[in-house]
Design a protein around this motif. Structure first.
Motif, mmCIF file in Angstrom:
data_model
loop_
_atom_site.group_PDB
_atom_site.id
_atom_site.type_symbol
_atom_site.label_atom_id
_atom_site.label_comp_id
_atom_site.label_asym_id
_atom_site.label_seq_id
_atom_site.Cartn_x
_atom_site.Cartn_y
_atom_site.Cartn_z
ATOM 1 N N SER A 36 32.899 60.307 29.318
ATOM 2 C CA SER A 36 33.836 59.639 30.232
ATOM 3 C C SER A 36 33.052 58.800 31.240
ATOM 4 O O SER A 36 32.932 59.172 32.407
ATOM 5 N N PRO A 37 32.538 57.651 30.803
ATOM 6 C CA PRO A 37 31.726 56.842 31.725
ATOM 7 C C PRO A 37 32.562 56.223 32.834
ATOM 8 O O PRO A 37 33.739 55.929 32.650
ATOM 9 N N ASP A 100 23.527 48.918 30.012
ATOM 10 C CA ASP A 100 22.948 49.363 31.287
ATOM 11 C C ASP A 100 23.977 49.687 32.356
ATOM 12 O O ASP A 100 23.865 50.679 33.048
ATOM 13 N N SER A 101 24.980 48.853 32.521
ATOM 14 C CA SER A 101 25.961 49.069 33.581
ATOM 15 C C SER A 101 27.330 48.627 33.076
ATOM 16 O O SER A 101 27.592 47.434 32.985
ATOM 17 N N VAL A 102 28.194 49.606 32.765
ATOM 18 C CA VAL A 102 29.507 49.248 32.228
ATOM 19 C C VAL A 102 30.481 48.897 33.345
ATOM 20 O O VAL A 102 30.335 49.340 34.473
ATOM 21 N N SER A 103 31.456 48.093 32.994
ATOM 22 C CA SER A 103 32.533 47.740 33.913
ATOM 23 C C SER A 103 33.852 47.916 33.164
ATOM 24 O O SER A 103 33.860 48.070 31.940
ATOM 25 N N GLU A 104 34.938 47.903 33.894
ATOM 26 C CA GLU A 104 36.248 48.130 33.283
ATOM 27 C C GLU A 104 36.596 47.087 32.230
ATOM 28 O O GLU A 104 37.294 47.381 31.272
ATOM 29 N N ASP A 105 36.091 45.867 32.396
ATOM 30 C CA ASP A 105 36.401 44.825 31.414
ATOM 31 C C ASP A 105 35.667 45.027 30.086
ATOM 32 O O ASP A 105 35.932 44.321 29.118
ATOM 33 N N LEU A 106 34.772 46.006 30.014
ATOM 34 C CA LEU A 106 34.063 46.300 28.762
ATOM 35 C C LEU A 106 34.770 47.367 27.925
ATOM 36 O O LEU A 106 34.321 47.691 26.830
ATOM 37 N N LYS A 107 35.876 47.924 28.441
ATOM 38 C CA LYS A 107 36.570 48.939 27.658
ATOM 39 C C LYS A 107 37.178 48.295 26.415
ATOM 40 O O LYS A 107 37.531 47.116 26.410
ATOM 41 N N GLY A 108 37.257 49.087 25.341
ATOM 42 C CA GLY A 108 37.803 48.588 24.086
ATOM 43 C C GLY A 108 37.021 49.102 22.894
ATOM 44 O O GLY A 108 36.178 49.998 23.018
ATOM 45 N N ASP A 109 37.316 48.540 21.738
ATOM 46 C CA ASP A 109 36.666 48.957 20.496
ATOM 47 C C ASP A 109 35.328 48.259 20.315
ATOM 48 O O ASP A 109 35.173 47.093 20.691
ATOM 49 N N TYR A 110 34.393 48.995 19.722
ATOM 50 C CA TYR A 110 33.077 48.472 19.349
ATOM 51 C C TYR A 110 32.803 48.907 17.919
ATOM 52 O O TYR A 110 33.036 50.067 17.560
ATOM 53 N N THR A 111 32.322 47.978 17.114
ATOM 54 C CA THR A 111 32.037 48.262 15.708
ATOM 55 C C THR A 111 30.562 48.016 15.448
ATOM 56 O O THR A 111 29.990 47.045 15.937
ATOM 57 N N VAL A 112 29.968 48.913 14.671
ATOM 58 C CA VAL A 112 28.572 48.750 14.267
ATOM 59 C C VAL A 112 28.502 48.707 12.751
ATOM 60 O O VAL A 112 29.223 49.430 12.066
ATOM 61 N N LEU A 127 35.550 52.604 23.678
ATOM 62 C CA LEU A 127 34.893 52.857 24.955
ATOM 63 C C LEU A 127 35.935 52.765 26.056
ATOM 64 O O LEU A 127 36.556 51.714 26.253
ATOM 65 N N ALA A 128 36.158 53.879 26.751
ATOM 66 C CA ALA A 128 37.064 53.909 27.902
ATOM 67 C C ALA A 128 36.203 53.980 29.148
ATOM 68 O O ALA A 128 35.263 54.765 29.215
ATOM 69 N N VAL A 129 36.499 53.144 30.141
ATOM 70 C CA VAL A 129 35.710 53.109 31.367
ATOM 71 C C VAL A 129 36.637 53.363 32.550
ATOM 72 O O VAL A 129 37.644 52.687 32.709
#
Length: 155
Positions: A36-37, A100-112, A127-129
């Motif tokens: 829970s970042p 390095d430093s997450v923000s609320e606008d980075l929440k969402g799906d990430y695919t590798v 990723l939930a922030v």
């Protein structure tokens, strides 16, 4: 002459082979660390259960693997930024992504997508922030609160 025992055996071999291929393709896992970042935390999108040696890893913003959604391509000893590169993000030797430093606008799906010596493997993680930032309070703040509360009781 048609051998009726040959077809069921071939079908069984095909089914087992298909099952093994599907398992190896879907075996890769990604987890968010910490779970829970909060805004400002360093976060790792940790990849595990990879079969084979990693040749390269490509991270995408969202569920799509379109080139326009690439964050970065990580090759051993080299990294290439994509159109959706996140400032302060880095690929790791195990295929993981460090932000390095997450923000609320980075929440969402990430695919590798990870290309190994065995196969191309893919997984998606959400990723939930949280916007809450822990603040160290001065010892005087609770005292001020108690004084204000006691004043209000006398009104």
């Amino acid at each position: 002459m048609l051998d009726i025992w040959k077809f069921p055996f071939q079908a069984l071999v095909f089914g087992v082979s298909l099952s093994v291929c599907m398992h190896s393709a879907s075996g890769i896992k990604v987890e968010v660390i910490p779970k829970s970042p909060k805004k400002g935390d360093s976060v790792t999108l940790k990849v595990s259960d990879i079969s084979g040696s990693i040749r390269f890893a490509t991270w995408y913003r969202g569920k799509s693997t379109d080139a326009n959604d690439q964050i970065l391509n990580y090759f051993p000893r080299e990294e290439f930024k994509g159109p959706k590169y996140i400032e302060g993000s880095h690929g790791q030797a195990d295929g993981s992504l460090l932000i390095d430093s997450v923000s609320e606008d980075l929440k969402g799906d990430y695919t590798v997508q990870i290309q190994t010596t065995d196969s191309l493997q893919q997984a998606t993680v959400y990723l939930a922030v949280s916007g809450v930032i822990p603040i160290a309070l001065s010892p005087l703040v609770p005292l001020l609160g108690m004084l204000l509360f006691s004043e209000l009781n006398f009104l």
